[in-house]
Design a protein around this motif. Structure first.
Motif, mmCIF file in Angstrom:
data_model
loop_
_atom_site.group_PDB
_atom_site.id
_atom_site.type_symbol
_atom_site.label_atom_id
_atom_site.label_comp_id
_atom_site.label_asym_id
_atom_site.label_seq_id
_atom_site.Cartn_x
_atom_site.Cartn_y
_atom_site.Cartn_z
ATOM 1 N N GLY A 132 0.823 -1.204 0.000
ATOM 2 C CA GLY A 132 0.000 0.000 0.000
ATOM 3 C C GLY A 132 0.854 1.249 0.000
ATOM 4 N N ASN A 133 0.198 2.401 -0.063
ATOM 5 C CA ASN A 133 0.909 3.676 -0.054
ATOM 6 C C ASN A 133 0.086 4.692 0.744
ATOM 7 O OD1 ASN A 133 -1.145 4.587 -1.834
ATOM 8 N ND2 ASN A 133 0.044 3.937 -3.610
ATOM 9 N N ASP A 134 0.576 5.917 0.838
ATOM 10 C CA ASP A 134 -0.122 6.937 1.623
ATOM 11 C C ASP A 134 -1.536 7.227 1.097
ATOM 12 O OD1 ASP A 134 1.952 7.137 3.444
ATOM 13 O OD2 ASP A 134 2.867 8.865 2.448
ATOM 14 N N PRO A 135 -1.730 7.382 -0.217
ATOM 15 C CA PRO A 135 -3.111 7.579 -0.697
ATOM 16 C C PRO A 135 -4.033 6.404 -0.355
ATOM 17 C CG PRO A 135 -1.559 8.295 -2.374
ATOM 18 C CD PRO A 135 -0.756 7.603 -1.307
ATOM 19 N N ASP A 136 -3.502 5.179 -0.376
ATOM 20 C CA ASP A 136 -4.307 4.023 0.030
ATOM 21 C C ASP A 136 -4.719 4.152 1.490
ATOM 22 O OD1 ASP A 136 -4.147 2.676 -2.450
ATOM 23 O OD2 ASP A 136 -2.288 1.662 -1.861
ATOM 24 N N ALA A 137 -3.793 4.555 2.344
ATOM 25 C CA ALA A 137 -4.088 4.706 3.773
ATOM 26 C C ALA A 137 -5.173 5.764 3.981
ATOM 27 C CB ALA A 137 -2.824 5.074 4.553
ATOM 28 N N GLN A 138 -5.077 6.879 3.286
ATOM 29 C CA GLN A 138 -6.087 7.936 3.402
ATOM 30 C C GLN A 138 -7.454 7.426 2.950
ATOM 31 O OE1 GLN A 138 -4.542 11.217 1.122
ATOM 32 N NE2 GLN A 138 -2.656 11.271 2.310
ATOM 33 N N ARG A 139 -7.487 6.753 1.819
ATOM 34 C CA ARG A 139 -8.734 6.239 1.252
ATOM 35 C C ARG A 139 -9.358 5.186 2.164
ATOM 36 N NH1 ARG A 139 -9.155 1.699 -1.725
ATOM 37 N NH2 ARG A 139 -6.910 1.622 -2.056
ATOM 38 N N ILE A 140 -8.556 4.260 2.628
ATOM 39 C CA ILE A 140 -9.086 3.167 3.438
ATOM 40 C C ILE A 140 -9.483 3.655 4.828
ATOM 41 C CG2 ILE A 140 -8.461 0.966 4.536
ATOM 42 C CD1 ILE A 140 -7.018 0.301 1.842
ATOM 43 N N TYR A 141 -8.734 4.581 5.393
ATOM 44 C CA TYR A 141 -9.136 5.146 6.684
ATOM 45 C C TYR A 141 -10.509 5.813 6.556
ATOM 46 C CZ TYR A 141 -9.206 8.019 10.886
ATOM 47 O OH TYR A 141 -9.562 8.617 12.073
ATOM 48 N N ALA A 142 -10.715 6.574 5.493
ATOM 49 C CA ALA A 142 -12.010 7.236 5.282
ATOM 50 C C ALA A 142 -13.136 6.201 5.169
ATOM 51 C CB ALA A 142 -11.961 8.117 4.030
ATOM 52 N N ILE A 143 -12.877 5.096 4.498
ATOM 53 C CA ILE A 143 -13.884 4.039 4.370
ATOM 54 C C ILE A 143 -14.175 3.414 5.727
ATOM 55 C CG2 ILE A 143 -14.289 1.720 3.420
ATOM 56 C CD1 ILE A 143 -12.716 2.739 0.897
ATOM 57 N N LEU A 144 -13.138 3.150 6.512
ATOM 58 C CA LEU A 144 -13.334 2.572 7.845
ATOM 59 C C LEU A 144 -14.138 3.501 8.740
ATOM 60 C CD1 LEU A 144 -9.789 1.044 8.469
ATOM 61 C CD2 LEU A 144 -11.907 -0.197 7.976
ATOM 62 N N VAL A 145 -13.816 4.777 8.708
ATOM 63 C CA VAL A 145 -14.543 5.753 9.522
ATOM 64 C C VAL A 145 -16.005 5.808 9.086
ATOM 65 C CG1 VAL A 145 -14.767 8.211 10.067
ATOM 66 C CG2 VAL A 145 -12.511 7.124 10.094
ATOM 67 N N GLN A 146 -16.239 5.924 7.793
ATOM 68 C CA GLN A 146 -17.603 6.014 7.269
ATOM 69 C C GLN A 146 -18.399 4.752 7.610
ATOM 70 O OE1 GLN A 146 -17.872 6.171 2.993
ATOM 71 N NE2 GLN A 146 -19.943 6.982 3.048
ATOM 72 N N THR A 147 -17.807 3.595 7.447
ATOM 73 C CA THR A 147 -18.505 2.338 7.738
ATOM 74 C C THR A 147 -18.771 2.204 9.233
ATOM 75 O OG1 THR A 147 -17.423 1.329 5.821
ATOM 76 C CG2 THR A 147 -18.441 -0.169 7.412
ATOM 77 N N SER A 148 -17.815 2.616 10.051
ATOM 78 C CA SER A 148 -18.008 2.576 11.513
ATOM 79 C C SER A 148 -19.165 3.471 11.919
ATOM 80 C CB SER A 148 -16.742 3.021 12.246
ATOM 81 O OG SER A 148 -15.711 2.098 12.069
ATOM 82 N N GLU A 149 -19.191 4.677 11.379
ATOM 83 C CA GLU A 149 -20.260 5.615 11.711
ATOM 84 C C GLU A 149 -21.625 5.099 11.251
ATOM 85 O OE1 GLU A 149 -18.863 9.244 9.930
ATOM 86 O OE2 GLU A 149 -17.525 9.671 11.618
ATOM 87 N N ALA A 150 -21.665 4.506 10.061
ATOM 88 C CA ALA A 150 -22.929 3.968 9.542
ATOM 89 C C ALA A 150 -23.422 2.815 10.414
ATOM 90 C CB ALA A 150 -22.739 3.499 8.090
ATOM 91 N N ASN A 151 -22.510 1.995 10.890
ATOM 92 C CA ASN A 151 -22.903 0.864 11.747
ATOM 93 C C ASN A 151 -23.361 1.340 13.122
ATOM 94 O OD1 ASN A 151 -22.623 -1.760 10.372
ATOM 95 N ND2 ASN A 151 -20.569 -1.009 9.981
ATOM 96 N N GLN A 152 -22.778 2.428 13.616
ATOM 97 C CA GLN A 152 -23.189 2.959 14.918
ATOM 98 C C GLN A 152 -24.592 3.564 14.829
ATOM 99 O OE1 GLN A 152 -20.129 5.694 16.084
ATOM 100 N NE2 GLN A 152 -18.720 4.062 16.689
ATOM 101 N N ALA A 153 -24.927 4.063 13.658
ATOM 102 C CA ALA A 153 -26.248 4.695 13.488
ATOM 103 C C ALA A 153 -27.377 3.663 13.433
ATOM 104 C CB ALA A 153 -26.254 5.533 12.207
ATOM 105 N N LYS A 154 -27.021 2.396 13.180
ATOM 106 C CA LYS A 154 -28.056 1.343 13.069
ATOM 107 C C LYS A 154 -28.586 0.950 14.424
ATOM 108 C CE LYS A 154 -26.456 -0.751 8.822
ATOM 109 N NZ LYS A 154 -25.939 -1.931 8.189
#
Length: 154
Positions: A132-154
């Motif tokens: 991986g690289n830095d852009p991958d880390a930024q992209r995947i972190y954003a996905i993890l945060v978004q998915t975590s937030e969506a799951n907390q809202a359920k």
């Protein structure tokens, strides 16, 4: 806190997991509402503890026969993660899987992660190549945060 379980054979997945942690720390330092990442490395020596909180999985692809398309799928070296997830109750806490591999292997790229998604009925969230690289880390972190937030809202 984002819980991330991973398995690393050659060190590539471990290196990327640590890159994600560093990126999360920088984001958290800039904005304390941004979650940190807690890593757990799974190996053949791991004892099933019984997951009690949501988590994500990062898994590389290593195959020993089969192309996953028309002649099967024979996972190699990463089976400890599957065994861990098959422990009673553990898979129910998994919120998604991130796969890695080498794009040179075409259809087999991230095949292990895709097979885990099918077996455990969880979403395939993202992929990255090799370390991986830095852009991958930024992209995947954003996905993890978004998915975590969506799951907390359920």
């Amino acid at each position: 806190m984002i819980n991330l379980l991973y398995i690393s054979i050659s060190g590539n997945t471990r290196a990327f997991a640590q890159r994600l942690v560093r990126y999360a720390e920088a984001q958290h330092e800039a904005d304390s509402t941004q979650p940190l990442i807690h890593l757990t490395e799974i190996s053949d020596a791991s004892q099933a503890e019984g997951e009690t909180a949501p988590y994500f999985v990062m898994i590389p692809t290593y195959l020993d026969g089969g192309n996953g398309i028309d002649n099967g799928f024979n996972e190699l070296m990463t089976t400890a993660m599957g065994d861990y997830m098959r422990e009673p109750g553990n898979a129910a806490w998994c919120r998604g899987i991130i796969g890695s591999g080498n794009r040179n292997f075409n259809e087999q790229y991230c095949l292990t992660a895709k097979e885990y998604c099918r077996e455990f009925d969880v979403p395939f969230l993202a992929d990255y190549e090799l370390r991986g690289n830095d852009p991958d880390a930024q992209r995947i972190y954003a996905i993890l945060v978004q998915t975590s937030e969506a799951n907390q809202a359920k």
